[in-house]
Design a protein around this motif. Structure first.
Motif, PDB file in Angstrom:
ATOM      1  N   UNK A 660       0.843  -1.194   0.000  1.00 62.67           N
ATOM      2  CA  UNK A 660       0.000   0.000   0.000  1.00 62.67           C
ATOM      3  C   UNK A 660       0.877   1.242   0.000  1.00 62.67           C
ATOM      4  N   UNK A 661       0.599   2.156  -0.939  1.00 61.34           N
ATOM      5  CA  UNK A 661       1.419   3.358  -1.127  1.00 61.34           C
ATOM      6  C   UNK A 661       2.884   2.979  -1.342  1.00 61.34           C
ATOM      7  N   UNK A 662       3.104   1.793  -1.878  1.00 62.93           N
ATOM      8  CA  UNK A 662       4.470   1.310  -2.036  1.00 62.93           C
ATOM      9  C   UNK A 662       4.758   0.668  -3.374  1.00 62.93           C
ATOM     10  N   UNK A 663       3.808   0.723  -4.309  1.00 60.34           N
ATOM     11  CA  UNK A 663       4.072   0.096  -5.597  1.00 60.34           C
ATOM     12  C   UNK A 663       5.199   0.807  -6.343  1.00 60.34           C
ATOM     13  N   UNK A 664       5.387   2.093  -6.032  1.00 62.45           N
ATOM     14  CA  UNK A 664       6.504   2.834  -6.630  1.00 62.45           C
ATOM     15  C   UNK A 664       7.836   2.147  -6.352  1.00 62.45           C
ATOM     16  N   UNK A 665       7.899   1.365  -5.260  1.00 59.37           N
ATOM     17  CA  UNK A 665       9.175   0.809  -4.821  1.00 59.37           C
ATOM     18  C   UNK A 665       9.749  -0.184  -5.823  1.00 59.37           C
ATOM     19  N   UNK A 666       8.894  -0.792  -6.673  1.00 60.11           N
ATOM     20  CA  UNK A 666       9.435  -1.657  -7.717  1.00 60.11           C
ATOM     21  C   UNK A 666      10.333  -0.856  -8.654  1.00 60.11           C
ATOM     22  N   UNK A 667       9.845   0.294  -9.104  1.00 59.18           N
ATOM     23  CA  UNK A 667      10.645   1.108 -10.013  1.00 59.18           C
ATOM     24  C   UNK A 667      11.814   1.755  -9.274  1.00 59.18           C
ATOM     25  N   UNK A 668      11.598   2.164  -8.040  1.00 57.77           N
ATOM     26  CA  UNK A 668      12.669   2.738  -7.218  1.00 57.77           C
ATOM     27  C   UNK A 668      13.820   1.736  -7.086  1.00 57.77           C
ATOM     28  N   UNK A 669      13.483   0.510  -6.707  1.00 52.95           N
ATOM     29  CA  UNK A 669      14.512  -0.518  -6.536  1.00 52.95           C
ATOM     30  C   UNK A 669      15.109  -0.929  -7.875  1.00 52.95           C
ATOM     31  N   UNK A 670      14.321  -0.831  -8.956  1.00 53.80           N
ATOM     32  CA  UNK A 670      14.845  -1.154 -10.279  1.00 53.80           C
ATOM     33  C   UNK A 670      15.939  -0.164 -10.676  1.00 53.80           C
ATOM     34  N   UNK A 671      15.772   1.095 -10.279  1.00 57.25           N
ATOM     35  CA  UNK A 671      16.816   2.095 -10.512  1.00 57.25           C
ATOM     36  C   UNK A 671      18.077   1.714  -9.737  1.00 57.25           C
ATOM     37  N   UNK A 672      17.902   1.336  -8.462  1.00 53.05           N
ATOM     38  CA  UNK A 672      19.049   0.919  -7.656  1.00 53.05           C
ATOM     39  C   UNK A 672      19.725  -0.309  -8.257  1.00 53.05           C
ATOM     40  N   UNK A 673      18.909  -1.262  -8.741  1.00 57.15           N
ATOM     41  CA  UNK A 673      19.468  -2.503  -9.292  1.00 57.15           C
ATOM     42  C   UNK A 673      20.249  -2.234 -10.575  1.00 57.15           C
ATOM     43  N   UNK A 674      19.715  -1.358 -11.441  1.00 54.87           N
ATOM     44  CA  UNK A 674      20.431  -1.019 -12.676  1.00 54.87           C
ATOM     45  C   UNK A 674      21.762  -0.355 -12.345  1.00 54.87           C
ATOM     46  N   UNK A 675      21.748   0.506 -11.334  1.00 54.74           N
ATOM     47  CA  UNK A 675      22.975   1.182 -10.927  1.00 54.74           C
ATOM     48  C   UNK A 675      23.966   0.177 -10.344  1.00 54.74           C
ATOM     49  N   UNK A 676      23.490  -0.705  -9.467  1.00 52.42           N
ATOM     50  CA  UNK A 676      24.377  -1.698  -8.859  1.00 52.42           C
ATOM     51  C   UNK A 676      24.968  -2.633  -9.913  1.00 52.42           C
ATOM     52  N   UNK A 677      24.148  -3.004 -10.909  1.00 53.06           N
ATOM     53  CA  UNK A 677      24.662  -3.921 -11.930  1.00 53.06           C
ATOM     54  C   UNK A 677      25.728  -3.257 -12.792  1.00 53.06           C
ATOM     55  N   UNK A 678      25.708  -1.926 -12.872  1.00 51.61           N
ATOM     56  CA  UNK A 678      26.746  -1.253 -13.652  1.00 51.61           C
ATOM     57  C   UNK A 678      28.129  -1.565 -13.098  1.00 51.61           C
ATOM     58  N   UNK A 679      28.223  -1.806 -11.783  1.00 52.28           N
ATOM     59  CA  UNK A 679      29.523  -2.197 -11.223  1.00 52.28           C
ATOM     60  C   UNK A 679      29.883  -3.613 -11.652  1.00 52.28           C
ATOM     61  N   UNK A 680      28.886  -4.520 -11.672  1.00 55.22           N
ATOM     62  CA  UNK A 680      29.160  -5.877 -12.157  1.00 55.22           C
ATOM     63  C   UNK A 680      29.574  -5.847 -13.627  1.00 55.22           C
ATOM     64  N   UNK A 681      28.932  -4.999 -14.424  1.00 50.29           N
ATOM     65  CA  UNK A 681      29.308  -4.891 -15.829  1.00 50.29           C
ATOM     66  C   UNK A 681      30.750  -4.425 -15.977  1.00 50.29           C
ATOM     67  N   UNK A 682      31.138  -3.485 -15.139  1.00 47.11           N
ATOM     68  CA  UNK A 682      32.484  -2.923 -15.222  1.00 47.11           C
ATOM     69  C   UNK A 682      33.536  -3.923 -14.758  1.00 47.11           C
ATOM     70  N   UNK A 683      33.245  -4.652 -13.684  1.00 48.40           N
ATOM     71  CA  UNK A 683      34.245  -5.524 -13.073  1.00 48.40           C
ATOM     72  C   UNK A 683      34.094  -6.986 -13.481  1.00 48.40           C
TER      73      UNK A 683
END
Length: 730
Positions: A660-683
């Motif tokens: 409830x009032x938290x469905x935005x968190x899927x997209x919020x966490x997706x932004x974090x996940x894309x950012x975190x994976x950029x380190x895996x892509x680099x290393x």
């Protein structure tokens, strides 16, 4: 596109729900329970005895657990300020409702996995009991006086950082729950929460009843043109199970299970069949006598009243106060900003789709039927990339996918996963030595050990195929979390559930790409639950801010698109040949197919969720739910020939499942996940040093510190808000 509504995760309802299995100095000393008499509370081993978990026994054990919790509560309430220690105040509080939560989570598993009239009736009786107990804790003035006084004691300053964080979290929790309210408002709060618990059950029941009621029997095979032979075989078998058709004269049954109706909407060439299936899906939450619109209206009214009672401007402010985003306004700003950034790509892609349909139909098309959207998107993907996603299925044998997935993350996180012997028993049967019990013969049980130390981190059940008694979707439900006791931590336990393709036509289970993605997603939640290594149960595993909890699962999805992940599991089920390089290349190219349409679909639901929890009185009250939803979302939708009922009629995430009032968190966490994976892509996506850093910074720490600190430790900086748009080429 990935329907995020299927990527459901069940976590703790709130951060401060009573822990599932705290193992620290319980007080007072209560009678030891026997596994025979109280199987929900005492398992007699490491795993539940599922055949003993009857609805009636669950209710009996829940009442006993509540009585025992009240005894523990009274012991805390008797603590005088000069007697207060961590152990008899905050430590005891953390354990307070451990047995209540154990029963509650096992009953939740039963209704999700073994649904039936008996468990539904028991759950309807149990929900208000648990809600009333939870509400009574925050309303207990004696308890609040002890907690408040203890928080001011000098010894609090010498506690570990995790314990100091917990002290502050408990104080915040009491304040947010109205501990300082006058008696009449506390009583009203308890009434609201009890009524809400009943409404959540009614909402779920209406959805489930609609799914059970609708079916479409096809007698003419031509009406199913475009569907695979595997799908046809499964549909014919389902039909025969319900008395339709014979092996010699088959008929085909379509149900509202996603694996059934979803394939029709994507692949069936016959528009009339697609239309009937779309109309069938619209019955969920809309049947006469089982209409969820009044349920949703009452839920929103009560949530708004609850927020006002507790001193918050809106329910979204109440829900987000302790999340990363911090407030309803900030969540809305995030969603609106993402929608504005995605809109140009969404508009281009929509125009491209309309042009594609126009070419196919030899006429100018300015609107699209809602039952045609997924079909034509799938047709476009195949034409652009000369690639049918179903061409991957022969390379997605279930056993290979599971083993390959394990191997990827075993290497990345330095763990070892092994299957444990299991047995499915009928009530009264004896458990063979050396085995663990499961609730269905298809269910597997695995243990996870640390590769370096050999330490048993946890175990998890895996239940992958649909059944009539299982809830739709996919999720992970922690069953038991543990904290450190005398330098040791017993193993965690969780349940991983999906509804993926079953074996058919003499073949093993062959998964679609989306099936594989769903499994990797849920396995991310599983690892988050099992690799937790914290001091307190309340910080364990997925007990993190709601808008952070999807980070590990969405990060995991990346490996189903890259060679380092795909080659670990994609081998032909008959020849054992690896996935051809051209198919892998086309899979990677298709990853960014119509990203604006996919993103906007998710953002629309997040927008609706927040608007209803922030502006219900001005935009929805005294209006038809469907009309109000259309008015709100039409500017952000593609031009449709007709609109169906509001998604809020069936969006369990936002009504009964903790988002409830938290469905935005899927997209919020997706932004974090894309950012975190950029380190895996680099290393390097298989770089074990990078994996060790992620395990240490995120998976192990749980909620023992601010989630932003965990992210900063892994990335060495603040999140990049445009990481997802960059990853998807927008």
């Amino acid at each position: 596109m990935i329907p995020r509504s299927l990527l459901l995760t069940v976590t703790a309802a709130t951060l401060f729900a009573a822990p599932l299995a705290a193992q620290q100095q319980p007080a007072p000393v209560l009678p030891v329970l026997s596994a025979e008499e109280h199987p929900f509370l005492e398992w007699g081993g490491d795993f539940p005895r599922w055949s003993r978990l009857t609805p009636a026994q669950g209710l009996a054990d829940a009442r006993l657990a509540i009585d025992r919790a009240k005894a523990r509560l009274e012991a805390i309430c008797r603590v005088q300020p000069h007697e207060a220690t961590w152990e008899n105040t905050f430590g005891a509080y953390e354990q307070l409702g451990n047995e209540v939560s154990t029963v509650d989570v096992l009953m939740a598993n039963l209704i999700c996995l073994l649904d039936g009239p008996g468990i539904r009736a028991a759950q309807e009786e149990l929900a208000p009991l648990v809600a009333e107990f939870d509400s009574s804790i925050a309303a207990n003035e004696r308890l609040w006086a002890v907690i408040r006084a203890a928080s001011r004691a000098p010894w609090v300053g010498s506690l570990s950082p995790a314990r100091q964080r917990y002290v502050q979290q408990v104080l915040d929790s009491f304040k947010d729950s109205g501990a300082d309210l006058p008696a009449d408002k506390k009583a009203r709060k308890m009434e609201i929460e009890k009524e809400l618990a009943g409404l959540y059950l009614q909402f779920d029941k209406n959805c489930k009843d609609a799914m059970d009621a609708w079916q479409l029997v096809i007698t003419d095979k031509a009406r199913l043109a475009g569907l695979s032979e595997d799908w046809m075989t499964r549909a014919a078998a389902r039909a025969q199970e319900r008395g339709f058709g014979t092996p010699e004269a088959p008929q085909w049954l379509i149900t509202l299970e996603y694996a059934s109706v979803g394939d029709v909407l994507r692949h069936c060439d016959v528009e009339e069949t697609r239309r009937l299936c779309w109309e069938g899906r619209n019955t969920e939450g809309s049947l006469p006598g089982k209409d969820n619109a009044p349920v949703v209206a009452r839920v929103m009214e009560l949530r708004a009243e609850l927020a006002t009672l507790l001193g918050f401007g809106t329910y979204a402010d109440l829900a987000t106060a302790r999340r990363m985003v911090g407030s309803g306004d900030a969540a809305m700003e995030f969603v609106d900003d993402m929608m504005r950034k995605v809109k140009p790509a969404f508009d281009r892609e929509t125009n491209d789709m309309l042009s594609f349909i126009s070419r196919r139909q030899n006429r100018r098309v300015n609107q699209v039927n809602p039952w045609d959207v997924n079909y034509y998107l799938n047709q476009m993907r195949e034409e652009i990339y000369q690639f049918d996603m179903d061409s991957l299925r022969p390379y997605h044998k279930k056993e290979n996918v599971v083993a390959g997935m394990f191997s990827v993350f075993e290497s990345l996180y330095a763990i070892r996963i092994s299957e444990l012997p299991t047995v499915h028993l009928q009530p009264g049967q004896e458990l063979p030595a050396g085995t663990a019990e499961v609730w269905h013969p298809e269910v597997k049980l695995y243990a996870v050990h640390d590769s370096a130390t050999g330490r048993h981190m946890g175990s998890f059940y895996m239940d992958l195929h649909p059944r009539s008694t299982k809830r739709e979707g996919a999720w992970v439900m922690p069953v038991r979390h543990h904290a450190m006791v005398n330098g040791q931590r017993p193993a965690h336990l969780a349940v991983l559930v999906c509804n993926l393709k079953s074996p058919a036509n003499g073949k093993p289970a062959l998964f679609t790409h989306m099936d594989v993605l769903t499994l990797f997603h849920e396995f991310g939640h599983t690892l988050h639950s099992l690799l937790s290594d914290v001091e307190l149960v309340s910080h364990s595993g997925t007990r993190v801010a709601r808008d952070f909890v999807e980070l590990p699962s969405q990060l995991n999805e990346n490996w189903v698109w890259i060679p380092e992940g795909v080659t670990a599991y994609a081998r032909h089920w008959e020849t054992d040949e690896p996935l051809p390089a051209d198919l892998l290349r086309k899979l990677q190219q298709s990853r960014v197919f119509m990203p604006g349409i996919e993103a906007m679909s998710q953002l629309r639901m997040a927008k609706l969720d927040l608007e209803m929890h922030m502006n219900y009185g001005t935009k929805f009250r005294h209006r038809a739910l469907d009309a109000a939803t259309r008015e709100l979302l039409e500017p952000w939708n593609m031009p449709l020939t007709t609109w169906g009922p509001s998604i809020m009629r069936s969006l369990t995430h936002c009504i009964s499942s903790g988002y409830a009032a938290g469905y935005y968190s899927y997209k919020w966490a997706e932004v974090l996940a894309a950012d975190a994976f950029s380190r895996f892509e680099k290393e390097g996506p298989t770089n074990s040093a990078t994996g060790a850093d992620f395990r240490r910074a995120v998976l192990s720490t749980g909620g023992s510190r601010l989630e932003s600190e965990s992210f900063r430790e892994f990335m060495g900086r603040e999140p990049n808000p445009d990481a997802l748009l960059q990853q998807q080429g927008m």
